[in-house]
Enzyme design. Structure first.
Site, PDB file in Angstrom:
ATOM      1  N   HIS A  56       0.882  -1.166   0.000  1.00  0.00           N
ATOM      2  CA  HIS A  56       0.000   0.000   0.000  1.00  0.00           C
ATOM      3  C   HIS A  56       0.921   1.218   0.000  1.00  0.00           C
ATOM      4  O   HIS A  56       1.999   1.179   0.598  1.00  0.00           O
ATOM      5  CB  HIS A  56      -0.841   0.090   1.262  1.00  0.00           C
ATOM      6  CG  HIS A  56      -1.709  -1.104   1.542  1.00  0.00           C
ATOM      7  ND1 HIS A  56      -1.274  -2.188   2.255  1.00  0.00           N
ATOM      8  CD2 HIS A  56      -2.992  -1.345   1.218  1.00  0.00           C
ATOM      9  CE1 HIS A  56      -2.254  -3.057   2.359  1.00  0.00           C
ATOM     10  NE2 HIS A  56      -3.302  -2.584   1.745  1.00  0.00           N
ATOM     11  N   ASP A  59       2.441   1.773   3.311  1.00  0.00           N
ATOM     12  CA  ASP A  59       3.372   0.765   3.847  1.00  0.00           C
ATOM     13  C   ASP A  59       4.802   1.240   3.558  1.00  0.00           C
ATOM     14  O   ASP A  59       5.737   0.921   4.279  1.00  0.00           O
ATOM     15  CB  ASP A  59       3.208  -0.595   3.157  1.00  0.00           C
ATOM     16  CG  ASP A  59       1.848  -1.218   3.387  1.00  0.00           C
ATOM     17  OD1 ASP A  59       1.174  -0.831   4.355  1.00  0.00           O
ATOM     18  OD2 ASP A  59       1.473  -2.095   2.576  1.00  0.00           O
ATOM     19  N   MET A  90       2.514  -5.770  -7.931  1.00  0.00           N
ATOM     20  CA  MET A  90       1.204  -5.179  -7.598  1.00  0.00           C
ATOM     21  C   MET A  90       1.382  -4.062  -6.583  1.00  0.00           C
ATOM     22  O   MET A  90       2.297  -4.106  -5.764  1.00  0.00           O
ATOM     23  CB  MET A  90       0.303  -6.283  -7.036  1.00  0.00           C
ATOM     24  CG  MET A  90      -1.063  -5.862  -6.560  1.00  0.00           C
ATOM     25  SD  MET A  90      -1.135  -5.286  -4.845  1.00  0.00           S
ATOM     26  CE  MET A  90      -1.765  -6.724  -4.009  1.00  0.00           C
ATOM     27  N   GLU A 183     -11.049  -6.321  -5.129  1.00  0.00           N
ATOM     28  CA  GLU A 183     -11.024  -7.361  -4.090  1.00  0.00           C
ATOM     29  C   GLU A 183     -12.246  -7.222  -3.191  1.00  0.00           C
ATOM     30  O   GLU A 183     -12.410  -6.211  -2.506  1.00  0.00           O
ATOM     31  CB  GLU A 183      -9.732  -7.218  -3.279  1.00  0.00           C
ATOM     32  CG  GLU A 183      -9.625  -8.206  -2.147  1.00  0.00           C
ATOM     33  CD  GLU A 183      -8.301  -8.087  -1.387  1.00  0.00           C
ATOM     34  OE1 GLU A 183      -7.364  -7.405  -1.865  1.00  0.00           O
ATOM     35  OE2 GLU A 183      -8.212  -8.678  -0.303  1.00  0.00           O
ATOM     36  N   LYS A 185     -14.810  -8.295  -0.004  1.00  0.00           N
ATOM     37  CA  LYS A 185     -14.797  -8.853   1.346  1.00  0.00           C
ATOM     38  C   LYS A 185     -16.165  -8.563   1.955  1.00  0.00           C
ATOM     39  O   LYS A 185     -16.685  -7.457   1.797  1.00  0.00           O
ATOM     40  CB  LYS A 185     -13.678  -8.186   2.159  1.00  0.00           C
ATOM     41  CG  LYS A 185     -13.426  -8.824   3.518  1.00  0.00           C
ATOM     42  CD  LYS A 185     -12.269  -8.134   4.248  1.00  0.00           C
ATOM     43  CE  LYS A 185     -11.933  -8.855   5.539  1.00  0.00           C
ATOM     44  NZ  LYS A 185     -10.867  -8.176   6.305  1.00  0.00           N
ATOM     45  N   GLU A 219      -9.881 -13.392  -2.621  1.00  0.00           N
ATOM     46  CA  GLU A 219      -9.087 -13.841  -1.471  1.00  0.00           C
ATOM     47  C   GLU A 219      -9.791 -14.996  -0.773  1.00  0.00           C
ATOM     48  O   GLU A 219     -10.985 -14.913  -0.465  1.00  0.00           O
ATOM     49  CB  GLU A 219      -8.870 -12.684  -0.489  1.00  0.00           C
ATOM     50  CG  GLU A 219      -8.180 -13.157   0.797  1.00  0.00           C
ATOM     51  CD  GLU A 219      -7.707 -12.029   1.696  1.00  0.00           C
ATOM     52  OE1 GLU A 219      -7.184 -11.025   1.171  1.00  0.00           O
ATOM     53  OE2 GLU A 219      -7.859 -12.176   2.920  1.00  0.00           O
ATOM     54  N   HIS A 222     -11.790 -14.199   2.396  1.00  0.00           N
ATOM     55  CA  HIS A 222     -12.974 -13.371   2.250  1.00  0.00           C
ATOM     56  C   HIS A 222     -14.184 -14.192   1.807  1.00  0.00           C
ATOM     57  O   HIS A 222     -15.295 -13.975   2.294  1.00  0.00           O
ATOM     58  CB  HIS A 222     -12.702 -12.232   1.276  1.00  0.00           C
ATOM     59  CG  HIS A 222     -11.618 -11.310   1.749  1.00  0.00           C
ATOM     60  ND1 HIS A 222     -11.159 -10.255   1.010  1.00  0.00           N
ATOM     61  CD2 HIS A 222     -10.877 -11.294   2.890  1.00  0.00           C
ATOM     62  CE1 HIS A 222     -10.205  -9.620   1.673  1.00  0.00           C
ATOM     63  NE2 HIS A 222     -10.018 -10.252   2.813  1.00  0.00           N
ATOM     64  N   ASP A 247      -5.347 -13.486  -3.806  1.00  0.00           N
ATOM     65  CA  ASP A 247      -4.830 -13.385  -2.439  1.00  0.00           C
ATOM     66  C   ASP A 247      -5.019 -14.734  -1.750  1.00  0.00           C
ATOM     67  O   ASP A 247      -6.147 -15.149  -1.461  1.00  0.00           O
ATOM     68  CB  ASP A 247      -5.576 -12.285  -1.658  1.00  0.00           C
ATOM     69  CG  ASP A 247      -4.989 -10.900  -1.893  1.00  0.00           C
ATOM     70  OD1 ASP A 247      -4.088 -10.769  -2.751  1.00  0.00           O
ATOM     71  OD2 ASP A 247      -5.427  -9.947  -1.216  1.00  0.00           O
ATOM     72  N   ASP A 257     -11.884 -12.365  10.594  1.00  0.00           N
ATOM     73  CA  ASP A 257     -10.843 -12.392   9.566  1.00  0.00           C
ATOM     74  C   ASP A 257      -9.528 -12.937  10.145  1.00  0.00           C
ATOM     75  O   ASP A 257      -8.881 -12.257  10.937  1.00  0.00           O
ATOM     76  CB  ASP A 257     -10.670 -10.941   9.089  1.00  0.00           C
ATOM     77  CG  ASP A 257      -9.685 -10.792   7.972  1.00  0.00           C
ATOM     78  OD1 ASP A 257      -9.269 -11.810   7.403  1.00  0.00           O
ATOM     79  OD2 ASP A 257      -9.338  -9.642   7.670  1.00  0.00           O
ATOM     80  N   ASP A 259      -6.733 -14.584   8.354  1.00  0.00           N
ATOM     81  CA  ASP A 259      -5.484 -14.434   7.581  1.00  0.00           C
ATOM     82  C   ASP A 259      -4.435 -15.498   7.923  1.00  0.00           C
ATOM     83  O   ASP A 259      -3.254 -15.185   8.155  1.00  0.00           O
ATOM     84  CB  ASP A 259      -4.867 -13.050   7.839  1.00  0.00           C
ATOM     85  CG  ASP A 259      -5.511 -11.966   6.984  1.00  0.00           C
ATOM     86  OD1 ASP A 259      -6.183 -12.305   5.997  1.00  0.00           O
ATOM     87  OD2 ASP A 259      -5.322 -10.784   7.309  1.00  0.00           O
ATOM     88  N   ASP A 289      -1.616 -13.145   1.185  1.00  0.00           N
ATOM     89  CA  ASP A 289      -2.117 -12.034   2.006  1.00  0.00           C
ATOM     90  C   ASP A 289      -2.502 -12.622   3.362  1.00  0.00           C
ATOM     91  O   ASP A 289      -3.670 -12.901   3.623  1.00  0.00           O
ATOM     92  CB  ASP A 289      -3.312 -11.367   1.327  1.00  0.00           C
ATOM     93  CG  ASP A 289      -3.726 -10.100   2.057  1.00  0.00           C
ATOM     94  OD1 ASP A 289      -2.996  -9.692   2.984  1.00  0.00           O
ATOM     95  OD2 ASP A 289      -4.780  -9.530   1.722  1.00  0.00           O
TER      96      ASP A 289
HETATM   97  C1  GCO Z   1      -7.846  -7.414   4.346  1.00  0.00           C
HETATM   98  C2  GCO Z   1      -7.498  -7.329   2.881  1.00  0.00           C
HETATM   99  C3  GCO Z   1      -6.272  -6.501   2.598  1.00  0.00           C
HETATM  100  C4  GCO Z   1      -6.100  -6.205   1.119  1.00  0.00           C
HETATM  101  C5  GCO Z   1      -5.012  -5.215   0.922  1.00  0.00           C
HETATM  102  C6  GCO Z   1      -4.629  -5.007  -0.497  1.00  0.00           C
HETATM  103  O1  GCO Z   1      -8.624  -8.301   4.692  1.00  0.00           O
HETATM  104  O2  GCO Z   1      -7.357  -6.602   5.129  1.00  0.00           O
HETATM  105  O3  GCO Z   1      -7.329  -8.637   2.405  1.00  0.00           O
HETATM  106  O4  GCO Z   1      -5.155  -7.148   3.110  1.00  0.00           O
HETATM  107  O5  GCO Z   1      -5.820  -7.354   0.402  1.00  0.00           O
HETATM  108  O6  GCO Z   1      -5.442  -4.001   1.472  1.00  0.00           O
HETATM  109  O7  GCO Z   1      -5.596  -4.330  -1.158  1.00  0.00           O
HETATM  110 MN    MN Z   2      -6.440  -9.287   0.606  1.00  0.00          MN
HETATM  111 MN    MN Z   3      -8.112 -10.117   3.792  1.00  0.00          MN
END
Ligand code: GCO
Ligand code: MN
Ligand code: MN
Length: 389
Positions: A56, A59, A90, A183, A185, A219, A222, A247, A257, A259, A289
């Site tokens: 980002h 970041d 990306m 993307e 979610k 993702e 998600h 992702d 969430d 991850d 991700d």
């Molecule tokens: C999340 C998202 C993020 C995006 C990222 C890139 O659940 O926080 O997956 O990690 O993928 O902001 O756009």
């Molecule tokens: Mn993501």
């Molecule tokens: Mn995510």
């Protein structure tokens, strides 16, 4: 001894700066790891064998950096990329952390917030392109609501469309070689996020002015949070020519969430996903991700990152084994057998075909009684995954 599961550039394994850079903060607890700089994270990713790094805008460059600070940070980052050979396939915009985005960015009710979000994204696109990005991700984490009292969801869609149309034109105007990947979610951080699934995104893309420039970034977590089959979302995106990015992570169904490390939770789903991507010849990044558990130090973070890539490669090998397994192939041949008796009705409609099909006879009872051997097929799959076949 050569390790068959050693990541190589051709595997296109990438991580976000925010993934291995996560300091382990959660809604209940403070950071458990000290922050590493973007340059340190590039070296960490190079050490574990990644091919690329994504980010980002913030970041890399803090939101309040001066132009001179920006240039210094970017120069240092470019040097780290040159030294390690890592690439930036990306980039994306942080449109969710700063308080200005507390009620959304492109869909905010405040036109000044919407304009600022566009400005921030154009600058972030410039930064991403400067570092080589060819795909630009849009994740609208704050584009949603806790209560529908505040906004008509139709207005949210119109604002989102207007923003993406504006930014597509910006990219064309600059002559950038860049595609957008949306993307979805369903929730988190908002109570409900607009365009909640990959399927919603695919339908929305067709309403844009430049649908050819826009695809999706599905993702795992998600779709699993929504209780959906991720592979089916990916397959639909692929079939539509819209799988621009992916992702990868893992996630228990319908939970917060998580991850998790790729393949660490739903191994069968991960297997069919990897097999699909490899079988169809997906050429994009395999972007992880995900975050290391909050229990870990940076050795654990490296273990996490290595684990994502290693599991992918193990599952890839399992997929090859599945494709080469004579018993599985015999079962598939039987499942898909075609005695040719329906050939006269196949393909596009004609009045003659319809008339003939209406007159045809089928042994309905026998067809219904036929065992399909899917239990055997699935058990063979499980035995491959468990390493006994
Ligand atoms: C999340 C998202 C993020 C995006 C990222 C890139 O659940 O926080 O997956 O990690 O993928 O902001 O756009
Ligand atoms: Mn993501
Ligand atoms: Mn995510």
């Amino acid at each position: 001894m050569t390790d068959r599961y050693q990541p190589k550039p051709e595997h296109k394994f990438t991580f976000g700066l925010w993934t291995v850079g996560s300091v382990g903060r959660d809604p209940f607890g403070e950071p458990v790891r000290s922050r590493l700089s973007p340059v340190e994270l590039v070296y960490l990713l190079a050490e574990v064998g990644a091919y690329g790094v994504n980010f980002h805008d913030n970041d890399l460059v803090p939101i309040d950096a001066t132009p001179a600070e920006r240039d210094r940070i970017v120069a240092e980052f470019k040097k780290a990329l040159r030294d390690t050979g890592l690439v930036v396939p990306m980039a994306t915009t942080n449109l969710f952390s700063d308080p200005i985005f507390k009620d959304g960015a492109f869909t905010s009710n405040d036109p000044r917030v919407r304009a600022y979000a566009l400005q921030k994204t154009m600058r972030a696109i410039d930064l991403g392109v400067e570092l080589g990005a060819k795909v630009y991700v849009f994740w609208g984490g704050r584009e949603g609501v806790e209560t529908d009292a505040v906004r008509n969801p139709v207005d949210a869609l119109k604002r989102m469309r207007e923003a993406l149309n504006f930014l597509c034109e910006y990219v064309i105007d600059q002559g950038y070689d860049l595609k957008f990947a949306l993307e979805a979610k369903p929730n988190e951080p908002r109570g409900d996020i607009y365009l909640a699934t990959t399927g919603h995104m695919l339908a929305f893309i067709e309403t844009l002015d430049h649908p050819e420039m826009v695809g999706v970034n599905p993702e795992v977590a998600h779709e699993h949070m929504a209780g959906l089959n991720f592979l089916h979302a990916v397959a639909q995106a692929w079939e539509a020519g819209k799988l621009f990015h992916i992702d990868l992570n893992d996630q228990a169904f319908c939970r917060y969430d998580q991850d998790l490390r790729f393949g660490s939770h739903n191994i069968k789903a991960a297997f069919f996903l990897v097999k699909f991507l490899e079988d169809v010849g997906y050429q994009g990044s395999r972007h992880f991700d995900a975050h290391a558990y909050r229990t870990e130090d940076y050795e654990g973070v490296k273990e996490f990152a290595r684990g994502c890539m290693r599991t992918y490669l193990i599952l890839k090998e399992k997929g090859e084994r599945w494709n080469a397994d004579p018993e599985i192939q015999a079962l598939l041949a039987e499942i898909n057998a075609d005695d040719g008796s329906t050939d006269p009705f196949k393909g596009r409609y004609t009045p003659e075909k319809a008339a003939a099909l209406k007159m045809a006879t089928f042994d309905r009872v026998a067809l219904g009684q036929r065992g399909l051997a899917y239990e055997r097929l699935d058990q063979l799959t499980i035995e491959i995954l468990l390493g006994v076949r």
